[in-house]
Design a protein around this motif. Structure first.
Motif, PDB file in Angstrom:
ATOM      1  N   LEU A 147       0.834  -1.219   0.000  1.00  0.00           N
ATOM      2  CA  LEU A 147       0.000   0.000   0.000  1.00  0.00           C
ATOM      3  C   LEU A 147       0.863   1.262   0.000  1.00  0.00           C
ATOM      4  CD1 LEU A 147      -2.789  -0.930   2.606  1.00  0.00           C
ATOM      5  CD2 LEU A 147      -2.973  -0.901   0.095  1.00  0.00           C
ATOM      6  N   ARG A 148       0.399   2.275  -0.714  1.00  0.00           N
ATOM      7  CA  ARG A 148       1.076   3.580  -0.739  1.00  0.00           C
ATOM      8  C   ARG A 148       0.024   4.646  -0.463  1.00  0.00           C
ATOM      9  NH1 ARG A 148       4.208   2.951  -6.550  1.00  0.00           N
ATOM     10  NH2 ARG A 148       5.179   0.946  -6.097  1.00  0.00           N
ATOM     11  N   PRO A 149       0.478   5.863  -0.159  1.00  0.00           N
ATOM     12  CA  PRO A 149      -0.526   6.919   0.120  1.00  0.00           C
ATOM     13  C   PRO A 149      -1.484   7.127  -1.056  1.00  0.00           C
ATOM     14  CG  PRO A 149       1.682   7.652   0.726  1.00  0.00           C
ATOM     15  CD  PRO A 149       1.859   6.331   0.042  1.00  0.00           C
ATOM     16  N   ASN A 150      -1.031   6.858  -2.273  1.00  0.00           N
ATOM     17  CA  ASN A 150      -1.900   7.083  -3.443  1.00  0.00           C
ATOM     18  C   ASN A 150      -2.521   5.785  -3.970  1.00  0.00           C
ATOM     19  OD1 ASN A 150       0.513   6.067  -4.369  1.00  0.00           O
ATOM     20  ND2 ASN A 150       0.511   7.241  -6.284  1.00  0.00           N
ATOM     21  N   THR A 151      -2.583   4.745  -3.114  1.00  0.00           N
ATOM     22  CA  THR A 151      -3.236   3.501  -3.563  1.00  0.00           C
ATOM     23  C   THR A 151      -4.743   3.722  -3.609  1.00  0.00           C
ATOM     24  OG1 THR A 151      -1.497   2.209  -2.503  1.00  0.00           O
ATOM     25  CG2 THR A 151      -3.489   1.030  -3.139  1.00  0.00           C
ATOM     26  N   ARG A 152      -5.289   3.595  -4.793  1.00  0.00           N
ATOM     27  CA  ARG A 152      -6.736   3.842  -4.961  1.00  0.00           C
ATOM     28  C   ARG A 152      -7.521   2.547  -4.945  1.00  0.00           C
ATOM     29  NH1 ARG A 152      -5.563   8.226  -3.697  1.00  0.00           N
ATOM     30  NH2 ARG A 152      -4.525   9.662  -5.084  1.00  0.00           N
ATOM     31  N   LEU A 153      -6.846   1.448  -5.224  1.00  0.00           N
ATOM     32  CA  LEU A 153      -7.605   0.237  -5.517  1.00  0.00           C
ATOM     33  C   LEU A 153      -6.841  -1.012  -5.064  1.00  0.00           C
ATOM     34  CD1 LEU A 153      -8.948   0.115  -9.152  1.00  0.00           C
ATOM     35  CD2 LEU A 153      -8.396  -1.939  -7.936  1.00  0.00           C
ATOM     36  N   ARG A 185      -9.806   1.494  -2.361  1.00  0.00           N
ATOM     37  CA  ARG A 185     -11.095   0.850  -2.589  1.00  0.00           C
ATOM     38  C   ARG A 185     -10.911  -0.640  -2.852  1.00  0.00           C
ATOM     39  NH1 ARG A 185     -15.785   3.391  -4.804  1.00  0.00           N
ATOM     40  NH2 ARG A 185     -14.541   5.241  -5.260  1.00  0.00           N
ATOM     41  N   LEU A 186     -11.710  -1.455  -2.191  1.00  0.00           N
ATOM     42  CA  LEU A 186     -11.635  -2.894  -2.418  1.00  0.00           C
ATOM     43  C   LEU A 186     -12.551  -3.262  -3.599  1.00  0.00           C
ATOM     44  CD1 LEU A 186     -10.432  -5.574  -1.341  1.00  0.00           C
ATOM     45  CD2 LEU A 186     -12.526  -5.828   0.011  1.00  0.00           C
ATOM     46  N   VAL A 187     -11.942  -3.803  -4.652  1.00  0.00           N
ATOM     47  CA  VAL A 187     -12.702  -4.227  -5.820  1.00  0.00           C
ATOM     48  C   VAL A 187     -12.574  -5.744  -5.919  1.00  0.00           C
ATOM     49  CG1 VAL A 187     -12.911  -4.104  -8.335  1.00  0.00           C
ATOM     50  CG2 VAL A 187     -12.336  -2.044  -7.031  1.00  0.00           C
ATOM     51  N   VAL A 188     -13.697  -6.437  -5.843  1.00  0.00           N
ATOM     52  CA  VAL A 188     -13.658  -7.892  -5.844  1.00  0.00           C
ATOM     53  C   VAL A 188     -14.281  -8.413  -7.141  1.00  0.00           C
ATOM     54  CG1 VAL A 188     -14.084  -9.975  -4.514  1.00  0.00           C
ATOM     55  CG2 VAL A 188     -14.015  -7.767  -3.337  1.00  0.00           C
ATOM     56  N   ASP A 189     -13.450  -9.099  -7.916  1.00  0.00           N
ATOM     57  CA  ASP A 189     -13.940  -9.768  -9.114  1.00  0.00           C
ATOM     58  C   ASP A 189     -14.565 -11.074  -8.645  1.00  0.00           C
ATOM     59  OD1 ASP A 189     -14.087 -11.554 -11.291  1.00  0.00           O
ATOM     60  OD2 ASP A 189     -12.603 -10.408 -12.407  1.00  0.00           O
ATOM     61  N   GLU A 190     -15.887 -11.147  -8.768  1.00  0.00           N
ATOM     62  CA  GLU A 190     -16.639 -12.280  -8.198  1.00  0.00           C
ATOM     63  C   GLU A 190     -17.288 -13.126  -9.293  1.00  0.00           C
ATOM     64  OE1 GLU A 190     -19.247 -10.045  -5.667  1.00  0.00           O
ATOM     65  OE2 GLU A 190     -17.628  -9.529  -4.276  1.00  0.00           O
ATOM     66  N   VAL A 191     -16.609 -13.221 -10.447  1.00  0.00           N
ATOM     67  CA  VAL A 191     -17.261 -13.909 -11.562  1.00  0.00           C
ATOM     68  C   VAL A 191     -17.430 -15.412 -11.320  1.00  0.00           C
ATOM     69  CG1 VAL A 191     -16.517 -12.157 -13.234  1.00  0.00           C
ATOM     70  CG2 VAL A 191     -15.174 -14.238 -12.978  1.00  0.00           C
ATOM     71  N   TYR A 192     -16.686 -15.963 -10.350  1.00  0.00           N
ATOM     72  CA  TYR A 192     -16.847 -17.403 -10.028  1.00  0.00           C
ATOM     73  C   TYR A 192     -17.639 -17.604  -8.725  1.00  0.00           C
ATOM     74  CZ  TYR A 192     -13.322 -17.640 -13.613  1.00  0.00           C
ATOM     75  OH  TYR A 192     -12.657 -17.484 -14.803  1.00  0.00           O
ATOM     76  N   ALA A 209     -19.596  -5.510   1.643  1.00  0.00           N
ATOM     77  CA  ALA A 209     -18.627  -5.436   2.742  1.00  0.00           C
ATOM     78  C   ALA A 209     -18.277  -4.002   3.134  1.00  0.00           C
ATOM     79  CB  ALA A 209     -17.354  -6.192   2.349  1.00  0.00           C
ATOM     80  N   LEU A 210     -18.326  -3.081   2.168  1.00  0.00           N
ATOM     81  CA  LEU A 210     -17.920  -1.694   2.435  1.00  0.00           C
ATOM     82  C   LEU A 210     -18.818  -0.745   1.643  1.00  0.00           C
ATOM     83  CD1 LEU A 210     -14.094  -2.211   1.918  1.00  0.00           C
ATOM     84  CD2 LEU A 210     -15.064  -1.132   3.968  1.00  0.00           C
ATOM     85  N   PRO A 211     -19.101   0.441   2.191  1.00  0.00           N
ATOM     86  CA  PRO A 211     -19.969   1.380   1.453  1.00  0.00           C
ATOM     87  C   PRO A 211     -19.407   1.747   0.076  1.00  0.00           C
ATOM     88  CG  PRO A 211     -19.586   2.142   3.699  1.00  0.00           C
ATOM     89  CD  PRO A 211     -18.712   0.947   3.510  1.00  0.00           C
ATOM     90  N   ASN A 212     -18.070   1.758  -0.054  1.00  0.00           N
ATOM     91  CA  ASN A 212     -17.513   2.063  -1.385  1.00  0.00           C
ATOM     92  C   ASN A 212     -16.915   0.816  -2.047  1.00  0.00           C
ATOM     93  OD1 ASN A 212     -15.158   1.635  -0.053  1.00  0.00           O
ATOM     94  ND2 ASN A 212     -14.131   3.500  -0.752  1.00  0.00           N
ATOM     95  N   GLY A 213     -17.179  -0.364  -1.473  1.00  0.00           N
ATOM     96  CA  GLY A 213     -16.669  -1.618  -2.045  1.00  0.00           C
ATOM     97  C   GLY A 213     -17.352  -1.902  -3.372  1.00  0.00           C
ATOM     98  N   VAL A 214     -16.657  -2.663  -4.200  1.00  0.00           N
ATOM     99  CA  VAL A 214     -17.176  -2.936  -5.544  1.00  0.00           C
ATOM    100  C   VAL A 214     -17.179  -4.437  -5.803  1.00  0.00           C
ATOM    101  CG1 VAL A 214     -16.770  -2.605  -8.027  1.00  0.00           C
ATOM    102  CG2 VAL A 214     -16.295  -0.728  -6.423  1.00  0.00           C
ATOM    103  N   VAL A 233     -21.383  -4.079 -12.541  1.00  0.00           N
ATOM    104  CA  VAL A 233     -20.701  -3.586 -11.351  1.00  0.00           C
ATOM    105  C   VAL A 233     -21.791  -3.335 -10.326  1.00  0.00           C
ATOM    106  CG1 VAL A 233     -19.642  -1.502 -10.385  1.00  0.00           C
ATOM    107  CG2 VAL A 233     -18.634  -2.601 -12.390  1.00  0.00           C
ATOM    108  N   ALA A 234     -21.548  -3.781  -9.092  1.00  0.00           N
ATOM    109  CA  ALA A 234     -22.445  -3.472  -7.985  1.00  0.00           C
ATOM    110  C   ALA A 234     -21.658  -2.653  -6.965  1.00  0.00           C
ATOM    111  CB  ALA A 234     -22.961  -4.762  -7.336  1.00  0.00           C
ATOM    112  N   THR A 235     -22.193  -1.525  -6.583  1.00  0.00           N
ATOM    113  CA  THR A 235     -21.570  -0.732  -5.512  1.00  0.00           C
ATOM    114  C   THR A 235     -22.596   0.267  -4.991  1.00  0.00           C
ATOM    115  OG1 THR A 235     -19.771   0.765  -4.885  1.00  0.00           O
ATOM    116  CG2 THR A 235     -20.585   0.981  -7.138  1.00  0.00           C
ATOM    117  N   ARG A 236     -22.457   0.559  -3.670  1.00  0.00           N
ATOM    118  CA  ARG A 236     -23.350   1.574  -3.114  1.00  0.00           C
ATOM    119  C   ARG A 236     -22.815   2.981  -3.351  1.00  0.00           C
ATOM    120  NH1 ARG A 236     -23.496  -0.526   2.735  1.00  0.00           N
ATOM    121  NH2 ARG A 236     -21.809  -1.883   2.023  1.00  0.00           N
ATOM    122  N   ASP A 237     -21.648   3.068  -3.977  1.00  0.00           N
ATOM    123  CA  ASP A 237     -21.040   4.374  -4.268  1.00  0.00           C
ATOM    124  C   ASP A 237     -21.655   4.912  -5.572  1.00  0.00           C
ATOM    125  OD1 ASP A 237     -19.482   6.490  -5.065  1.00  0.00           O
ATOM    126  OD2 ASP A 237     -17.579   5.540  -4.510  1.00  0.00           O
TER     127      ASP A 237
END
Ligand SMILES: Cc1ncc(COP(=O)(O)O)c(C=O)c1O
Length: 373
Positions: A147-153, A185-192, A209-214, A233-237
């Protein structure tokens, strides 16, 4: 910047329709149109007859979005954006979330676009390696260290392609915590998703899992309807969703009307669809167990925990690329060399979602008996 060629997809473009049997496909056996239409209720049957082939709602048909939302716990139809396959969803997400001043974390080996699209968007992408010796388990401390300060994903894939791995709940919870603390942001590829061998081990969806999770989902893999090209894509964001919708105006604009309706029919009959699909996988797994037991010392694998694929290893002193090519030319059976995933461990991907897997495995076994013993 243009993305590098997608090694796996170029390989499939060469062999998928020439090989007689795919022993590496990641989708479950495709459904026939007639079988899907047999699942339709009266209302959907009429809708199919009356369907007009105009443009569709660019967010996705509202009824379809409601049916997709039913796969999640905290998601409503308005939290869903329909894409043409998961691939378009990945392309949109990584382009919208990542630019030259950004950083993301993605595991390796993995489906190439999960890292490549961000690289092409100019972002720095750190790879967290999965190791066979650790049963392909995701090491959360390695994620933390990346992780870095500019880690977005933080990009994960559960169950995972190509390993068939599935994180346990404490691992997933640690990733959720890490994302919440770091702002990535946690992005989960859930195709399986829904093909976990033990349904109790199914992880919460990223979007729940998270309000901005994907969550990235698709009809292709667990549902066995890749030809629909319906993903989402499903997200509450909602802000992210509207940026994604604006991006999609430059790719496909909207999904195909017949595909949307067939996806709706399938999701309404989800239990029946998944009963058929999980039964195919459940019938194939014991055959693979037998194969790996008989061929210990020549082939090995970490038994997958979910999905329709696993990452086996050829222990014989033959480069897997050569083995793959000779195998398909001799027997018509296609496996997928791990080199397509930048793997250097002589691994190859096996698929077990197809009904002809027993015959394909038999051919692999007799070829191995002729050439490796
Ligand atoms: C992990 C993963 N994500 C996304 C995709 C893309 O799915 P689709 O081809 O349905 O767009 C695949 C396809 O193999 C995959 O394995």
């Amino acid at each position: 910047m243009r993305p590098r060629d997608f090694a796996l997809e170029r390989f499939f473009a060469r062999w998928e329709f020439e090989a007689e049997m795919l022993l590496c496909a990641s989708d479950v056996e495709g459904w026939a149109m007639s079988e899907v239409l047999d699942l339709a209720d009266e209302e959907d049957r009429r809708a199919w007859q009356d369907l007009r082939l105009g443009y569709t709602d660019s967010h996705g048909d509202p009824q379809l979005r409601a049916a997709i939302a039913g796969l999640y716990e905290s998601i409503s139809a308005d939290d869903i954006l329909v894409f043409s396959g998961a691939q378009e969803a990945i392309f949109g997400l990584h382009n919208v979330l990542l630019g030259p001043s950004d950083h993301s974390v993605a595991v390796r080996p993995a489906y190439q676009s999960l890292a490549e699209v961000g690289i092409a968007a100019g972002a720095q992408v750190s790879r967290v390696e999965l190791h066979e010796a650790d049963s392909w388990k995701l090491d959360t401390e390695a994620v933390r260290a990346a992780l870095r300060p500019n880690t977005r994903l933080i990009q994960i894939n559960e169950p995972q392609n190509p390993t068939g791995g599935l994180s346990d709940r404490p691992t997933f919870d640690r990733l959720v915590e890490m994302a919440a603390e770091s702002g990535a942001r946690l992005v989960v590829d859930e195709v399986y998703r829904f093909l976990e061998f033990d349904p109790d081990k199914r992880l919460p969806a990223g979007a729940d899992a998270l309000p901005n999770g994907v969550s990235i989902g698709v009809m292709s893999k667990s549902f066995g309807m890749a030809g629909l090209r319906i993903g989402w894509v499903a997200t509450r964001d909602r802000e992210l969703l509207s940026r994604l919708a604006a991006f999609k105006d430059y790719t496909t604009i909207c999904a195909s009307a017949p595909s949307e309706l067939l996806a709706l029919v399938a999701l309404k009959a989800r239990d029946r669809v998944m009963a058929r699909n999980t039964a195919i996988v459940a019938a194939n797994m014991p055959l693979l167990d037998g194969f790996f037991a008989r061929w210990a010392g020549t082939f090995e694998w970490v038994r997958p925990l979910g999905g329709s694929i696993g990452f086996a290893r050829l222990l014989a002193d033959v480069p897997v690329d050569r083995f793959t090519e000779d195998l398909v030319r001799d027997t018509g059976v296609l496996i997928l060399p791990g080199t397509l995933f930048d793997d250097t461990g002589n691994h190859f991907r096996l698929g077990f979602g197809r009904t002809n897997m027993p015959q394909a495995l038999e051919r692999l076994e007799s070829y191995a008996a002729r050439t490796l013993r």
